[in-house]
Design a protein around this motif. Structure first.
Motif, PDB file in Angstrom:
ATOM      1  N   TYR A 174       0.831  -1.203   0.000  1.00  0.00           N
ATOM      2  CA  TYR A 174       0.000   0.000   0.000  1.00  0.00           C
ATOM      3  C   TYR A 174       0.870   1.258   0.000  1.00  0.00           C
ATOM      4  N   LEU A 175       1.918   1.261   0.810  1.00  0.00           N
ATOM      5  CA  LEU A 175       2.829   2.414   0.838  1.00  0.00           C
ATOM      6  C   LEU A 175       3.454   2.654  -0.534  1.00  0.00           C
ATOM      7  N   ILE A 176       3.839   1.560  -1.200  1.00  0.00           N
ATOM      8  CA  ILE A 176       4.460   1.684  -2.521  1.00  0.00           C
ATOM      9  C   ILE A 176       3.467   2.265  -3.524  1.00  0.00           C
ATOM     10  N   SER A 177       2.224   1.751  -3.522  1.00  0.00           N
ATOM     11  CA  SER A 177       1.232   2.240  -4.490  1.00  0.00           C
ATOM     12  C   SER A 177       0.920   3.713  -4.242  1.00  0.00           C
ATOM     13  N   GLN A 178       0.818   4.117  -2.982  1.00  0.00           N
ATOM     14  CA  GLN A 178       0.541   5.511  -2.673  1.00  0.00           C
ATOM     15  C   GLN A 178       1.704   6.417  -3.075  1.00  0.00           C
ATOM     16  N   THR A 179       2.921   5.906  -2.923  1.00  0.00           N
ATOM     17  CA  THR A 179       4.106   6.678  -3.333  1.00  0.00           C
ATOM     18  C   THR A 179       4.095   6.912  -4.829  1.00  0.00           C
ATOM     19  N   LEU A 180       3.744   5.874  -5.587  1.00  0.00           N
ATOM     20  CA  LEU A 180       3.717   5.991  -7.042  1.00  0.00           C
ATOM     21  C   LEU A 180       2.601   6.919  -7.512  1.00  0.00           C
ATOM     22  N   ILE A 181       1.505   6.984  -6.742  1.00  0.00           N
ATOM     23  CA  ILE A 181       0.368   7.822  -7.121  1.00  0.00           C
ATOM     24  C   ILE A 181       0.572   9.267  -6.689  1.00  0.00           C
ATOM     25  N   LYS A 182       0.987   9.452  -5.430  1.00  0.00           N
ATOM     26  CA  LYS A 182       1.002  10.787  -4.828  1.00  0.00           C
ATOM     27  C   LYS A 182       2.395  11.381  -4.631  1.00  0.00           C
ATOM     28  N   GLY A 183       3.431  10.558  -4.815  1.00  0.00           N
ATOM     29  CA  GLY A 183       4.779  11.047  -4.568  1.00  0.00           C
ATOM     30  C   GLY A 183       5.205  10.777  -3.131  1.00  0.00           C
ATOM     31  N   TRP A 184       6.521  10.786  -2.906  1.00  0.00           N
ATOM     32  CA  TRP A 184       7.033  10.385  -1.601  1.00  0.00           C
ATOM     33  C   TRP A 184       6.723  11.406  -0.502  1.00  0.00           C
ATOM     34  N   LYS A 185       6.670  12.688  -0.846  1.00  0.00           N
ATOM     35  CA  LYS A 185       6.428  13.702   0.180  1.00  0.00           C
ATOM     36  C   LYS A 185       5.050  13.554   0.790  1.00  0.00           C
ATOM     37  N   ARG A 186       4.041  13.272  -0.041  1.00  0.00           N
ATOM     38  CA  ARG A 186       2.681  13.118   0.448  1.00  0.00           C
ATOM     39  C   ARG A 186       2.465  11.778   1.149  1.00  0.00           C
ATOM     40  N   THR A 187       3.256  10.777   0.788  1.00  0.00           N
ATOM     41  CA  THR A 187       3.078   9.444   1.358  1.00  0.00           C
ATOM     42  C   THR A 187       3.872   9.252   2.644  1.00  0.00           C
ATOM     43  N   LEU A 188       4.941   9.998   2.809  1.00  0.00           N
ATOM     44  CA  LEU A 188       5.835   9.806   3.955  1.00  0.00           C
ATOM     45  C   LEU A 188       5.112   9.784   5.303  1.00  0.00           C
ATOM     46  N   PRO A 189       4.126  10.672   5.554  1.00  0.00           N
ATOM     47  CA  PRO A 189       3.427  10.600   6.854  1.00  0.00           C
ATOM     48  C   PRO A 189       2.745   9.262   7.105  1.00  0.00           C
ATOM     49  N   ALA A 190       2.397   8.521   6.038  1.00  0.00           N
ATOM     50  CA  ALA A 190       1.726   7.229   6.205  1.00  0.00           C
ATOM     51  C   ALA A 190       2.632   6.205   6.875  1.00  0.00           C
ATOM     52  N   ALA A 191       3.946   6.437   6.867  1.00  0.00           N
ATOM     53  CA  ALA A 191       4.871   5.536   7.561  1.00  0.00           C
ATOM     54  C   ALA A 191       4.605   5.529   9.063  1.00  0.00           C
ATOM     55  N   LEU A 192       3.942   6.586   9.554  1.00  0.00           N
ATOM     56  CA  LEU A 192       3.628   6.687  10.981  1.00  0.00           C
ATOM     57  C   LEU A 192       2.333   5.970  11.346  1.00  0.00           C
ATOM     58  N   ALA A 193       1.644   5.401  10.367  1.00  0.00           N
ATOM     59  CA  ALA A 193       0.331   4.782  10.605  1.00  0.00           C
ATOM     60  C   ALA A 193       0.346   3.723  11.710  1.00  0.00           C
ATOM     61  N   PRO A 194       1.405   2.880  11.820  1.00  0.00           N
ATOM     62  CA  PRO A 194       1.396   1.893  12.911  1.00  0.00           C
ATOM     63  C   PRO A 194       1.286   2.517  14.300  1.00  0.00           C
ATOM     64  N   LEU A 195       1.727   3.754  14.452  1.00  0.00           N
ATOM     65  CA  LEU A 195       1.587   4.410  15.754  1.00  0.00           C
ATOM     66  C   LEU A 195       0.111   4.643  16.093  1.00  0.00           C
ATOM     67  N   LEU A 196      -0.736   4.747  15.055  1.00  0.00           N
ATOM     68  CA  LEU A 196      -2.176   4.900  15.269  1.00  0.00           C
ATOM     69  C   LEU A 196      -2.857   3.553  15.472  1.00  0.00           C
ATOM     70  N   SER A 197      -2.450   2.562  14.683  1.00  0.00           N
ATOM     71  CA  SER A 197      -3.174   1.290  14.665  1.00  0.00           C
ATOM     72  C   SER A 197      -2.684   0.277  15.696  1.00  0.00           C
ATOM     73  N   ASP A 198      -1.426   0.357  16.096  1.00  0.00           N
ATOM     74  CA  ASP A 198      -0.857  -0.720  16.908  1.00  0.00           C
ATOM     75  C   ASP A 198      -1.260  -0.676  18.374  1.00  0.00           C
ATOM     76  N   GLY A 199      -1.711   0.485  18.866  1.00  0.00           N
ATOM     77  CA  GLY A 199      -2.119   0.562  20.265  1.00  0.00           C
ATOM     78  C   GLY A 199      -3.206  -0.451  20.600  1.00  0.00           C
ATOM     79  N   PRO A 200      -4.347  -0.426  19.877  1.00  0.00           N
ATOM     80  CA  PRO A 200      -5.388  -1.431  20.137  1.00  0.00           C
ATOM     81  C   PRO A 200      -4.922  -2.861  19.885  1.00  0.00           C
ATOM     82  N   ILE A 201      -4.076  -3.031  18.854  1.00  0.00           N
ATOM     83  CA  ILE A 201      -3.567  -4.374  18.528  1.00  0.00           C
ATOM     84  C   ILE A 201      -2.756  -4.927  19.695  1.00  0.00           C
TER      85      ILE A 201
END
Length: 202
Positions: free
Chosen positions: A25-52
């Motif tokens: 998913y990160l790769i596809s978003q990078t190819l669509i939106k560019g690395w600058k717009r996708t870079l914040p998505a690397a932080l997504a586990p900080l949002l999702s992993d707490g409940p997990i």
């Protein structure tokens, strides 16, 4: 404490390097939106992993079968949706209007949802990293925090590196970028099929 930090770094590197739906998913978003717009998505586990992590520590022996089945099926359906979105972009590749801040936020939330609907983090935290975290925390909370810091710092840097590497693909021209985007759409679809099959099979 350094033992726990080093373990966190090792497992964080393994989590970032392991091919899976989230990395695709990160790769596809990078190819669509560019690395600058996708870079914040690397932080997504900080949002999702707490409940997990919380859920896995409550049932540390193993993730219940019904939960695994639900995650596989729901994750598979969601990956089909992402694959279709990537396919639509591949089909209509044009110089895109720069995404808005709202779209960037949606990208982070989608990335967090991909992670939450992926059974791998649940299994990982219940069987592998969870026991290490509990052991360190029981010795002293500092050890547990050191393990978490090493794990997430390394994993997020790893995800950021993936984004940067595929972000550089744009310099090879639109044809190369379109080819990679098509491959990422196929990969997302295949991951969706696998997760759906595992959910139905189990």
């Amino acid at each position: 404490m350094w033992l726990y930090i080093l373990q966190g770094i090792g497992y964080g590197l393994a989590a970032a390097a392991q091919p899976g739906p989230f990395q695709t998913y990160l790769i596809s978003q990078t190819l669509i939106k560019g690395w600058k717009r996708t870079l914040p998505a690397a932080l997504a586990p900080l949002l999702s992993d707490g409940p997990i992590i919380g859920l896995c520590l409550l049932v540390l022996s193993q993730v219940p079968l019904w939960l695994q089945r639900f995650l596989y099926i729901a994750g598979g359906i969601f990956l089909f949706y992402l694959a279709y979105s990537a396919y639509k972009t591949w089909k209509n590749v044009e110089p895109a209007i720069p995404p808005s801040e709202r779209e960037t936020q949606q990208s982070i939330l989608k990335a967090a949802l991909v992670n939450m609907l992926n059974p791998n983090p649940y299994i990982f935290w219940s069987l592998v990293t969870g026991p290490i975290l509990v052991t360190g925390w029981r010795e002293t909370p500092v050890y547990g925090l050191g393990f978490m810091a090493g794990f997430y710092a390394t994993m997020i840097v790893g995800f950021a590196a993936i984004i940067m590497v595929f972000g550089s693909a744009q310099q090879f021209g639109p044809k190369f970028n379109r080819m990679l985007l098509g491959l990422s759409a196929i990969a997302l679809f295949c991951f969706g099929l696998v997760q759906l099959w595992l959910g139905i099979k189990n």
